[in-house]
Design a protein around this motif. Sequence first.
Motif: not given
Length: 530
Positions: A139-142, A164-168, A172-178
Amino acid sequence: MKRFQAHIFFGSGLCVAAAIYACGSSSNGNSGGPPLNEAGSDTTSSSSSGGSSGGSSGGSSGGSSGGSSSGTDAGDGGPPPSCDSLPGTKVYIESGDTQEPLLKVLGRQLRDDANITILYELTGSCTLSPNLYNATPIPKNSTMLYIPSTAENSGWTTKDAELTCTTSATAGTPPDLGISALFPNSCAGLAAPPAGIGQFNGPIQAYTFIVPSAEFANQTAIEAPEAYYAFGDGVNNPVTWNGAMEWNDPTQFYLRPATKSTLVATAKNIGLTPAQMTLAGADGGTSDGRQLLASSTMVLSGVAAATSMQAIGILGDEVFDANRSAGVNVLAFEAFGQGYAYYPDSTTTAFDKQNIRDGHYTLWSPTVYITAVDGSGVPTNPSVKYITDLVLGNQNPTPPEGGTAIDGLADIVKVGLTPNCAMQVQRSGDGKPLTPYTPTAPCTCYFLSKATGATLPASCTTCTQNSDCAGGDIGCFNGYCESAPTPYPAGTPAGCDNTTIINACTTATAVNKTGVVYPTADGGLLPPNP
């Protein structure tokens, strides 16, 4: 002599286990610990504490802080930066929290040596797996966790909390790896991954039952049926040990939520569902007071502080390894159909993972790396491919952005995981039978060269190429000549059987627990038929 079939519990009468063969003593006499923090729900780094440092507790999953609790960047204590503003190629990861120690060690090296920044949130394996299958955006702002480079913060160590940092804020930001810490199909409703999503079995994550050190002075092992009844029946647990009721106080059960790999994998190995283990259904229910804790560190501190001789918890083996003086001890575990109980290592003081590697300790899962792949099954993201190459032990992986090569296998051993390439057994699912396994690029010698206190066999000679090795060796890998697994020794423990993996002869400490009496029926649960 104890017969292995004594653990089939159908029919009439009582089943009584027999004597101790060889039980290592504990050197961990500490007691006490920080007060218990309770949490009744699944927690991730973007919503609560999530990421821990794991460091001061030796890389625990869920450690001291991190996540949104750090809440600032590495500089002046201001608000977290945008994740997009961080340097290098960025890889967004959703991971089970047992893998936090590895992410911290590897993240530092990727920042310093490969121009890759990993940004991760710590969540349950059964939460992240469908997210990767369905390409569900973060989610955005995660709030995400990341590791500072040496240039950014030279004093940072893995004992410290992540930054820590905050996503867009706009999308939302697609995960690259789980990174799951169990087979994804162990999660309810999750089948095979969709087309275009690949799974790679990485380092082995072992799980353990822990008790306070004072309890371990008498109680050194747990049989799978004991665990089945304890967590399945709760206060109504009908099993006795030396004439007394055991593990029948659910308020002293220190567990993880049902989406966590530690809980799910453990349940699968003792014949219960996650719902039965956490709630006990008609045999216990939510009112029985068992503790569902948001982090492994809470489990560790809760058990360490417990004074009851009925206290028991579940914990990743690597968390225990880093906390062997924290007032808890690991119980030897005896699987269904097994004749003796074994510790993850050959003794209570070793770090060699011998019983995990050769199949005597069965309570483990592979970590599973989930990512988008091309038609040949290769990760489409070059940086993700590099990360998977590192953790799988693939030789000589090349950083896609240039830089210095990273020794991923050394990182795996350092944090207490077992490289898949050092295993002699494998399984097709959590709780499934073990089968023999010889990796195509083995690393047993390399693993033993890095494991604390381990002894290299004489066959592990150094090499630079295959021609340096003897004719019977598999070849030269990671600087050592690797040979096929050696045959099991003869005659120990008494009654061992080299025709089966879990009952094969071994030099490891074997515990044959005495005085356990099982019922023929309990009014709600019946033992599974292994």
